[in-house]
Write an enzyme that holds these catalytic residues in place. Structure first.
Site, short mmCIF file in Angstrom:
data_model
loop_
_atom_site.label_atom_id
_atom_site.label_comp_id
_atom_site.label_asym_id
_atom_site.label_seq_id
_atom_site.Cartn_x
_atom_site.Cartn_y
_atom_site.Cartn_z
N LYS A 172 -9.78 11.15 3.51
CA LYS A 172 -9.11 11.07 4.93
C LYS A 172 -7.56 11.77 4.46
CE LYS A 172 -9.20 9.21 8.35
NZ LYS A 172 -9.78 9.80 9.58
N THR A 202 -5.32 6.87 7.76
CA THR A 202 -5.45 5.48 7.33
C THR A 202 -4.37 5.00 6.34
OG1 THR A 202 -6.86 3.89 5.98
CG2 THR A 202 -7.11 6.41 5.89
N GLU A 230 -5.07 3.61 3.71
CA GLU A 230 -5.37 3.83 2.38
C GLU A 230 -5.19 5.00 1.71
OE1 GLU A 230 -9.26 2.54 2.13
OE2 GLU A 230 -9.17 1.26 3.66
N TYR A 235 -13.45 7.64 0.04
CA TYR A 235 -13.05 7.64 1.60
C TYR A 235 -11.61 8.04 1.75
CZ TYR A 235 -11.28 5.64 5.71
OH TYR A 235 -10.18 5.21 6.91
P1 TYD Z 1 -13.18 -3.55 4.40
O1 TYD Z 1 -13.44 -4.11 5.85
O2 TYD Z 1 -14.29 -2.49 3.63
O3 TYD Z 1 -11.86 -2.50 4.54
P2 TYD Z 1 -11.02 -1.78 3.45
O4 TYD Z 1 -11.03 -0.42 3.72
O5 TYD Z 1 -9.62 -2.19 3.49
O6 TYD Z 1 -11.57 -1.98 2.18
O7 TYD Z 1 -12.76 -4.54 3.51
C1 TYD Z 1 -11.78 -5.24 3.70
C2 TYD Z 1 -11.26 -6.18 2.49
O8 TYD Z 1 -12.39 -7.01 2.29
C3 TYD Z 1 -11.35 -5.51 1.22
O9 TYD Z 1 -10.61 -5.74 0.38
C4 TYD Z 1 -12.72 -5.58 0.63
C5 TYD Z 1 -13.07 -6.97 1.16
N1 TYD Z 1 -14.52 -7.34 1.33
C6 TYD Z 1 -15.17 -8.20 0.47
O10 TYD Z 1 -14.72 -8.95 -0.10
N2 TYD Z 1 -16.57 -8.50 0.91
C7 TYD Z 1 -17.36 -7.40 1.53
O11 TYD Z 1 -18.55 -7.70 1.52
C8 TYD Z 1 -16.62 -6.37 2.13
C9 TYD Z 1 -17.51 -5.49 3.11
C10 TYD Z 1 -15.20 -6.50 2.20
#
Ligand code: TYD
Length: 334
Positions: A152, A124, A126, A148
């Site tokens: 990874k 990833t 990340e 997480y």
């Molecule tokens: P996510 O889909 O969890 O992926 P990542 O692994 O990149 O964190 O989240 C994408 C982005 O959206 C991340 O900056 C966190 C934000 N987010 C919210 O603002 N509210 C939420 O409820 C969630 C799940 C994520």
């Protein structure tokens, strides 16, 4: 070609399985999946009846589940992982197990049972940690900042170590944030689409100004296929959509698409350790001939439409266990 697709019932894994089955009807595909809450047999309905498709229920952490499937396999493509950051904050156990021990188990089994086989391992973006300036190239240091991404990074460092010490035949792929059909409705985009459809609030973390580099899942599948064909063994490849957007903009686009008032977006307490921005330099992959196929906004429209048309797929997923997670995680936020 004989493929073993681990985690093939999950989001990216099932998109990849369906894509390969459509494109290469003569290839043999085995999917190994333990069917955790995100692994759904129904994601594979399209390929279930196919002659050269086999589904095996099993766990990549158990050598006895992996080893018997390996003889004659050309490529193992490892999608099997725990992937949702918020759950890794609540409890990291399964992340360390699957994302580290699982990768180790696959490689050990491959060394013994398919010495000619190659591994395409999904990591990833990340693993670089947050990238405040510029775009991460593959040679950037790994600096994961949540359980997480640390798991990874651990998994892919084991792969690198096997490449280096055992001349193990593997390629590491580091995709950016995938989105598209069949994504479990806990990730940002599908959560916001389905909450909007259910007339629930859209919980936006912090100031909503975090940036993700969005990649449509089918473009990711094309890139992975290209890596199997033309990628250099032992190398790492970024797969970035090159479509950086602030979360708040994505949330507003979803509201606009569904005709929902933007007041549904609620700024809530941030995720602890939230990475501000991810951005990838995908030049190495572009030099093989890959590029995303359509702009982000068009793909978002298609994705919204998919969720509108597939309520039967996502509605049941938001009940039961997920409801309990939602209550625990968002309860105090909303
Ligand atoms: P996510 O889909 O969890 O992926 P990542 O692994 O990149 O964190 O989240 C994408 C982005 O959206 C991340 O900056 C966190 C934000 N987010 C919210 O603002 N509210 C939420 O409820 C969630 C799940 C994520």
């Amino acid at each position: 070609m004989n493929l073993l697709i681990t985690g093939g019932a999950g989001f990216i894994g099932s998109n990849f399985t369906r894509y390969i089955a459509r494109k290469h009807p003569d290839w043999k595909i085995i999917v190994l999946d333990k069917l955790n809450y995100r692994g759904r047999r129904e994601n594979l309905l399209e390929v279930e009846g196919r002659l050269k498709f086999h589904f095996i229920h099993g766990d990549i952490c158990i050598e006895g589940d992996v080893a018997p499937l390996l003889p004659g396999i050309d490529w193992v493509i490892n999608f099997a992982a725990e992937t949702f950051v918020d759950r890794s904050i609540m409890s990291a156990n399964d992340f360390v197990r699957t994302d580290v021990l699982g990768v180790f188990t696959i490689m050990e089994a491959m060394r013994e049972h398919s010495p000619e086989g190659r591994l395409l391992h999904l990591s990833t973006d990340e693993v670089y940690g947050e990238i405040l300036k510029g775009k991460a190239g593959e040679d950037w240091p790994l600096a994961p900042r949540n359980p997480y991404s640390a798991s990874k990074a651990g998994g892919e460092m084991l792969v690198s170590s096997y490449i280096n010490t055992h001349n193990f035949a593997a390629i590491i792929a580091r995709p950016s944030n995938n989105f598209g059909p069949h994504q479990f409705p806990e990730n940002f985009i599908p959560l916001f689409i389905t909450n909007a459809l259910e007339k629930k609030p859209l919980p936006l973390y912090g100031d909503g100004r975090q940036v993700r580099d969005w990649l449509f899942v089918e473009d990711c599948c094309v890139a992975l296929e290209m890596l199997m064909e033309k990628g250099e063994l032992g190398e790492v490849y970024n797969i970035g959509g090159g479509e950086e957007r602030e979360n708040i903009l994505v949330a507003e686009l979803i509201c606009q698409e569904l005709g929902v008032d933007k007041k549904a977006i609620k700024l809530v307490k941030d995720r602890p350790g939230h990475d501000r921005r991810y951005a990838l330099d995908s030049g190495r992959l572009a030099s093989l001939g890959w590029a995303p196929s359509k702009p982000f906004e068009e793909r978002l429209t298609e994705t919204v439409r998919w969720y509108v048309e597939n309520v039967d797929w996502w509605k049941p997923l938001k009940s039961g266990e997920y409801k309990e997670f939602y209550r625990q995680w968002y309860g105090e936020r909303l």
